[in-house]
Scaffold this motif. Sequence first.
Motif, PDB file in Angstrom:
ATOM      1  N   LYS A   1      -4.009  -2.988   4.009  1.00 50.23           N
ATOM      2  CA  LYS A   1      -3.901  -1.792   3.175  1.00 50.23           C
ATOM      3  C   LYS A   1      -3.218  -0.667   3.944  1.00 50.23           C
ATOM      4  O   LYS A   1      -3.534  -0.403   5.101  1.00 50.23           O
ATOM      5  CB  LYS A   1      -5.297  -1.353   2.726  1.00 50.23           C
ATOM      6  CG  LYS A   1      -5.326  -0.055   1.923  1.00 50.23           C
ATOM      7  CD  LYS A   1      -6.769   0.303   1.566  1.00 50.23           C
ATOM      8  CE  LYS A   1      -6.860   1.670   0.914  1.00 50.23           C
ATOM      9  NZ  LYS A   1      -8.247   2.055   0.620  1.00 50.23           N
TER      10      LYS A   1
ATOM     11  N   LEU B   1      -1.188   3.425  -2.885  1.00 52.23           N
ATOM     12  CA  LEU B   1      -1.818   2.412  -2.038  1.00 52.23           C
ATOM     13  C   LEU B   1      -0.941   1.163  -2.001  1.00 52.23           C
ATOM     14  O   LEU B   1      -0.505   0.672  -3.045  1.00 52.23           O
ATOM     15  CB  LEU B   1      -3.202   2.050  -2.579  1.00 52.23           C
ATOM     16  CG  LEU B   1      -4.269   3.148  -2.534  1.00 52.23           C
ATOM     17  CD1 LEU B   1      -5.552   2.646  -3.189  1.00 52.23           C
ATOM     18  CD2 LEU B   1      -4.545   3.575  -1.095  1.00 52.23           C
TER      19      LEU B   1
ATOM     20  N   TYR C   1      -0.726  -2.797  -0.634  1.00 49.91           N
ATOM     21  CA  TYR C   1      -1.513  -3.932  -0.127  1.00 49.91           C
ATOM     22  C   TYR C   1      -0.557  -5.070   0.234  1.00 49.91           C
ATOM     23  O   TYR C   1       0.068  -5.670  -0.645  1.00 49.91           O
ATOM     24  CB  TYR C   1      -2.520  -4.419  -1.169  1.00 49.91           C
ATOM     25  CG  TYR C   1      -3.591  -3.408  -1.498  1.00 49.91           C
ATOM     26  CD1 TYR C   1      -4.758  -3.334  -0.741  1.00 49.91           C
ATOM     27  CD2 TYR C   1      -3.435  -2.523  -2.561  1.00 49.91           C
ATOM     28  CE1 TYR C   1      -5.748  -2.402  -1.039  1.00 49.91           C
ATOM     29  CE2 TYR C   1      -4.414  -1.591  -2.867  1.00 49.91           C
ATOM     30  CZ  TYR C   1      -5.569  -1.532  -2.093  1.00 49.91           C
ATOM     31  OH  TYR C   1      -6.547  -0.611  -2.383  1.00 49.91           O
TER      32      TYR C   1
END
Length: 734
Positions: free
Chosen positions: A41, A47, A49
């Motif tokens: 992450k 965000l 990933y």
Amino acid sequence: QDNEKWDFVLVSDIHEMGSEKEIKRKKFLDELSKKGFAIKKIEDTKLFYGVRGPQHIFQKYRCLLRNPDSPQQEVPLTTRIRIVHFILYNTVTSDLEKLHDLMKKKVFDAAFPLHKKEEVRELLKKKWARWTVLFKEQPIEEIRYYFGEKVALYFTWLGWYTYLLVFAALAGLVTVVAGTTVFSSSQVSKEICDANTTIMCPLCDQSCPFWVLSDTCTYAKVTHMIDNEATVAFAIFMAIWATVFLELWKRKRATVINKWNLCGWDEEEEELALELINNLQHEPRLYQHSYFRSTIILILALLMILVLIGIAHALVVYRVVAMALFTQSHLELLREHANTMAVMTGAVLHYVTIVIMTRINRRVALFLCDLEKPRTFSQRESSFTVKIFTFQFFTNFSSLIYIAFFLGRINGHPGHYVRIAGRWRLEECHPSGCITDLFIQMAVIMLLKQTISNIMEYLVPWISYRLRKKHRRPKKRNTVLGEEEEAEDPCKRQWLSNYELNEVNVFSLFNEFLEIVIQYSFTTIFVAAFPLAPLLALINNVFEIHMDAIKMIRLYRRMVPRKAKDIGIWLQVLEAIGILAVTGNGLVIAITSDFIPVQVYKYMYSPCARANHTGMDCSTGYINNSLSVFHIQDFEPHTKVPNMLPEFDGDQIKECRYRDYRNADDYTYTVQFWHIFAARLAFLIIFEHVALCVKLIAAWYIPDEPQMVKNVFLKKKHSNLRMELSMMEYSTEV
């Protein structure tokens, strides 16, 4: 360092802790973790990933598919990305939601494999994705290593098509040059240019004057530049060329597939293997067919085709109304060239409808595919291809079909015109033929498609990329004196730069295929009316290859590499276009062109047929013979007979001429009309049968697979059988 190689990146907005979207995201990532996926992450404005597949799924893949890529080494990066992509999009959460559902609900914003600064990509940037290498050979092997076999096959096919277009373009250029050198001495155009006493009937009902045939001298010369004996030979050549192109492509494809060791690869088997790797309890979705569903889809498709034909009728109405308005205009330029202006503005309007209807056609085709419920993605793609091509064909060619085969043939005659809404009469053909109208329509559409469409195709993603890059580039954090700047994660910059690129979808490559196949249709179907079509296609494709390359490498996120051992249903589409090309060009020469009427006149009605005039051109007198006489007193009651013609006294004009074969007393068809009709029909039948026979002979003469490829298969089978037999004998002895 190896641990920092990530297969995929998932992007999500920063959701509030405990929110529904945050919970759904966590559930999905937990499912991936259970399957052994490594997840990293990184937080920025969004965000990120990073996802890396576990080694055991790749080992299962090699085992199930008998190691199709390489026996000892690990799977190639393209295959690795494809496996991870499949599992990501088929992982189901406890809420029975897949990644596609989560992206619809804005839980995830994007999912993509990474463009990496690896050697292959840098080589593609240098040797392929730039404008300075326009005329250099494509690095197909490197394209395959980076984008997979499906993309590599597309560029192999496009390169092969472009190479063979050189011969078609040269033939078309020779045809036009021959027409240009011959048209000035054409007897037919000479007669039109000298016909300064031939009074023609008005082109409209109210304010249009009588006019002199010699006023259209330039138009006649242009017509005979493309409507001559060389056009017939060129049409036959293009029918043969289309067949030879496809047969040679089959050989090229067989060589490439053998080189890539894909002959034993099966798409359905790979999909089943991936399903089992993802879920061992998976049950295959069985083949199904519903006659009720197929009937509904067929009815809806036919309704859509009727709508597209209706749009073509609307374009016809526009041309008729525009012609009437232009002839009544106060501008002398518009009045004098009303017909040409109506044709050209109609062509531009046709192009606009193509742009608009392409979007609508896509939505309708996708809707029909959803109704059909195909079993696999490849079946869905094939079904979508057939539907969208059918809709696009009618969108692009309905108006051209009207101009080629109906314009000037269903408009009636002076005193009894066919009218729209009882007011506007349908258009007439020029005395030298209708083929120039078709030439103008095709030229305008092809030029607009290859300039405006291609410019937009490149500029829109380029501008979009620049705006995304400017908007999303994070500002550098100011550091306080004495404070050490936090080291930036090396993955962060790479993931951000990939996210800034334009999004790709499953139909990105399909769009490129569709564009070129529609172009191929223009290049072959009505090429007899526009011999320069192959030349325009050649110029377009030289730029198209590198424009597509630049978009894929520099402007768009990396495509998910897909395997393929052919171009799929596109081959059947191209073969269907080849058959349509024979029919279309035969009809253009038989119906649209003046080739048949001129030949009938030469051998049955000319001075050469009546007496032995060896020193005379046998087409002498053709124009006068092809124009019928109309008595002015027979005009319809509501028609205002114009009386303005500078060179003539209006009171002395008792009759005018119009293009047709009708008797002067009762305006019924003459015997010559039926002779020409029979000759057109006979030519069409002979042309089609000869062209189709030549196509069949060419297809038989050129084997689909080179002997070298066949021999490689033969030796491989022989070697495998010998090895199995040797092992059997050895085990028996032991």
